[in-house]
Design an enzyme around this catalytic site. Structure first.
Site, mmCIF file in Angstrom:
data_model
loop_
_atom_site.group_PDB
_atom_site.id
_atom_site.type_symbol
_atom_site.label_atom_id
_atom_site.label_comp_id
_atom_site.label_asym_id
_atom_site.label_seq_id
_atom_site.Cartn_x
_atom_site.Cartn_y
_atom_site.Cartn_z
ATOM 1 C CB ALA A 63 -0.628 0.083 1.350
ATOM 2 C CB THR A 65 1.810 3.131 4.429
ATOM 3 O OG1 THR A 65 3.290 2.887 4.062
ATOM 4 C CG2 THR A 65 1.076 1.799 4.024
ATOM 5 C CB THR A 104 -6.310 2.478 7.661
ATOM 6 O OG1 THR A 104 -6.128 3.260 8.620
ATOM 7 C CG2 THR A 104 -6.954 3.103 6.105
ATOM 8 C CG ASP A 105 -7.730 3.866 12.272
ATOM 9 O OD1 ASP A 105 -6.743 3.706 12.005
ATOM 10 O OD2 ASP A 105 -7.873 5.322 12.404
ATOM 11 C CE1 TYR A 128 -2.518 4.489 3.759
ATOM 12 C CE2 TYR A 128 -4.028 5.147 6.075
ATOM 13 C CZ TYR A 128 -3.191 4.364 5.001
ATOM 14 O OH TYR A 128 -2.976 3.038 5.820
ATOM 15 C CE LYS A 132 -5.169 0.984 2.807
ATOM 16 N NZ LYS A 132 -4.480 -0.262 2.341
HETATM 17 P P1 NDP Z 1 4.393 -0.607 5.103
HETATM 18 O O1 NDP Z 1 4.639 0.947 4.643
HETATM 19 O O2 NDP Z 1 5.314 -1.049 6.336
HETATM 20 O O3 NDP Z 1 4.378 -1.451 3.861
HETATM 21 C C1 NDP Z 1 3.926 -1.106 2.680
HETATM 22 C C2 NDP Z 1 4.566 -1.853 1.518
HETATM 23 O O4 NDP Z 1 3.907 -1.592 0.450
HETATM 24 C C3 NDP Z 1 5.990 -1.631 1.624
HETATM 25 O O5 NDP Z 1 6.586 -2.655 1.379
HETATM 26 C C4 NDP Z 1 6.134 -0.740 0.083
HETATM 27 O O6 NDP Z 1 7.441 -1.022 -0.623
HETATM 28 C C5 NDP Z 1 4.901 -1.421 -0.709
HETATM 29 N N1 NDP Z 1 4.617 -0.516 -1.626
HETATM 30 C C6 NDP Z 1 4.345 0.808 -1.605
HETATM 31 N N2 NDP Z 1 3.868 1.255 -3.021
HETATM 32 C C7 NDP Z 1 4.050 -0.268 -3.630
HETATM 33 C C8 NDP Z 1 4.017 -0.333 -5.124
HETATM 34 N N3 NDP Z 1 3.627 0.689 -5.946
HETATM 35 N N4 NDP Z 1 4.147 -1.702 -5.245
HETATM 36 C C9 NDP Z 1 4.619 -2.744 -4.535
HETATM 37 N N5 NDP Z 1 4.702 -2.287 -3.392
HETATM 38 C C10 NDP Z 1 4.446 -1.215 -2.792
HETATM 39 O O7 NDP Z 1 2.846 -0.705 5.580
HETATM 40 P P2 NDP Z 1 2.231 -1.845 6.720
HETATM 41 O O8 NDP Z 1 2.884 -2.986 6.576
HETATM 42 O O9 NDP Z 1 2.334 -1.188 8.027
HETATM 43 O O10 NDP Z 1 0.589 -1.726 6.135
HETATM 44 C C11 NDP Z 1 0.164 -2.977 5.501
HETATM 45 C C12 NDP Z 1 -1.242 -2.650 5.455
HETATM 46 O O11 NDP Z 1 -2.131 -2.235 6.666
HETATM 47 C C13 NDP Z 1 -1.370 -1.661 4.309
HETATM 48 O O12 NDP Z 1 -2.773 -1.691 3.587
HETATM 49 C C14 NDP Z 1 -1.621 -0.175 5.035
HETATM 50 O O13 NDP Z 1 -2.737 0.724 4.630
HETATM 51 C C15 NDP Z 1 -2.558 -0.927 6.262
HETATM 52 N N6 NDP Z 1 -2.380 -0.055 7.658
HETATM 53 C C16 NDP Z 1 -1.395 0.308 8.119
HETATM 54 C C17 NDP Z 1 -1.386 0.809 9.142
HETATM 55 C C18 NDP Z 1 -0.017 1.410 9.863
HETATM 56 O O14 NDP Z 1 0.297 2.028 11.105
HETATM 57 N N7 NDP Z 1 1.108 1.164 9.233
HETATM 58 C C19 NDP Z 1 -2.627 1.226 9.990
HETATM 59 C C20 NDP Z 1 -3.520 0.751 9.480
HETATM 60 C C21 NDP Z 1 -3.734 0.290 8.393
HETATM 61 P P3 NDP Z 1 8.467 0.055 -0.534
HETATM 62 O O15 NDP Z 1 8.978 -0.106 0.881
HETATM 63 O O16 NDP Z 1 9.489 -0.393 -1.387
HETATM 64 O O17 NDP Z 1 7.891 1.298 -0.422
#
Ligand code: NDP
Length: 298
Positions: A63, A65, A104-105, A128, A132
């Site tokens: 995502a 993020t 997400t919330d 964001y 989402k």
């Molecule tokens: P992270 O930011 O740790 O991981 C997101 C990943 O998505 C990264 O590895 C990033 O890669 C990758 N990404 C971004 N753009 C692309 C793209 N174009 N193609 C492929 N990969 C991509 O997030 P989380 O693991 O924390 O989040 C997981 C899920 O939970 C997401 O859906 C997020 O919206 C949701 N969420 C997260 C929260 C939080 O507090 N983190 C809260 C609520 C929901 P790269 O590192 O290369 O950019």
């Protein structure tokens, strides 16, 4: 069972590589993968990946993020968070796969203090959250077999996180100032990954249509960022880490003290009763996971 994981190196994706591994053949991708396209900005590419792999389950942990950056880069956030989930949903439907996705919330407007239920009206405050929410809507419209896990305040032992930042600042500064009017539950990426694996095991035997839908998944209890920071400092003091500050020198401030491009919800509490009733899972108290993560990283 064949599982296709997008976003293998994010906080949740990393833990999913562990928790999904015992369930069958696991194919993991990130945006740099070469044999198969894992770049969510390449809409044609990810559709082709699904049609070529023909998985039983797709798990999308990728995502956009960067919540503040999304305000000035809305087009990319929209492609990755809204359009790409739609493409994955369409492709999943075409090959008969389940799609598991995270949200997400931030789809809510954050008013009040009642924990949000899945059916509550949405009202995102920032780009964001809007993107989402649109991702959720596209999935629901295009793929009958889906699970959308809405979560909040995610941390992982790997990479940067709020607790690590607080630990570092506590060794550098006498006092810390932390926001005390946003409330939620710090939720471990490891917990989310384990819950996902349980859910995937439950949906696969078939006749699981009643389980389709959105689920709120978060640790139990609630705190503010200020409460979270105090917990971290308290834990580190008790563990004998050399700190310059102490829990009573973590000062509470309102959100307005730290202006950001994207507005954040004040109420990020999520009601997890549906997850508990449907899957028989019981989220542990947030303090348990945070203490475990602190033990791992110190
Ligand atoms: P992270 O930011 O740790 O991981 C997101 C990943 O998505 C990264 O590895 C990033 O890669 C990758 N990404 C971004 N753009 C692309 C793209 N174009 N193609 C492929 N990969 C991509 O997030 P989380 O693991 O924390 O989040 C997981 C899920 O939970 C997401 O859906 C997020 O919206 C949701 N969420 C997260 C929260 C939080 O507090 N983190 C809260 C609520 C929901 P790269 O590192 O290369 O950019």
């Amino acid at each position: 069972m064949k599982i296709l994981l997008f976003g293998k190196n994010g906080q949740v994706g990393w833990e999913l590589q562990r928790s999904l591994a015992p369930l069958g053949e696991l194919i993991v991708l990130d945006r740099h993968s070469t044999d198969l396209c894992g770049n969510l900005a390449d809409l044609g590419g990810i559709g082709a990946t699904v049609r070529s792999v023909r998985p039983d389950v797709i798990v999308n942990a990728a995502a956009y993020t960067a919540v503040d950056k999304a305000e000035s880069d809305a087009a990319t956030a929209h492609t990755v968070n809204a359009q790409a989930p739609g493409v994955l949903a369409q492709a999943a439907s075409a090959v008969g796969a389940w799609l598991v996705h995270y949200s997400t919330d931030y789809v809510f407007d954050g008013h009040g203090s009642r924990p949000w239920e899945e059916s509550d009206p949405t009202g995102p405050l920032c780009v964001y959250g809007q993107t989402k929410l649109e991702g959720e809507q596209r999935i629901a419209a295009l793929c009958a077999k889906h699970l959308i896990l809405r979560t909040s305040w995610v941390y992982g032992a790997r990479g940067g996180n709020f607790a690590k930042t607080m630990l570092r600042l506590a060794t550098e500064r006498d006092r810390l100032t932390v926001i005390n009017d946003q409330f939620g539950a710090p939720t471990g990426a490891d917990f989310l990954a384990d819950v996902t694996a349980h859910m995937v095991r439950n949906i696969l035997p078939g006749a699981a249509d009643r389980l389709v839908g959105i689920y709120h998944v978060a640790a139990a209890g609630e705190t503010s960022w200020h409460g979270y920071a105090r917990f971290v400092v308290d834990w580190a003091s008790t563990a004998g880490l050399g700190l310059k500050t102490s829990p009573d020198r973590v000062d509470p401030v309102p959100t307005t003290a730290f202006p950001t491009p994207a507005a954040r919800p004040h109420n990020s509490r999520l009601n997890t009763a549906k997850l508990q009733d449907s899957f028989g899972l019981h989220p542990p108290a947030w303090q348990q996971g945070v203490a475990r993560m602190l033990t791992e990283i110190t």
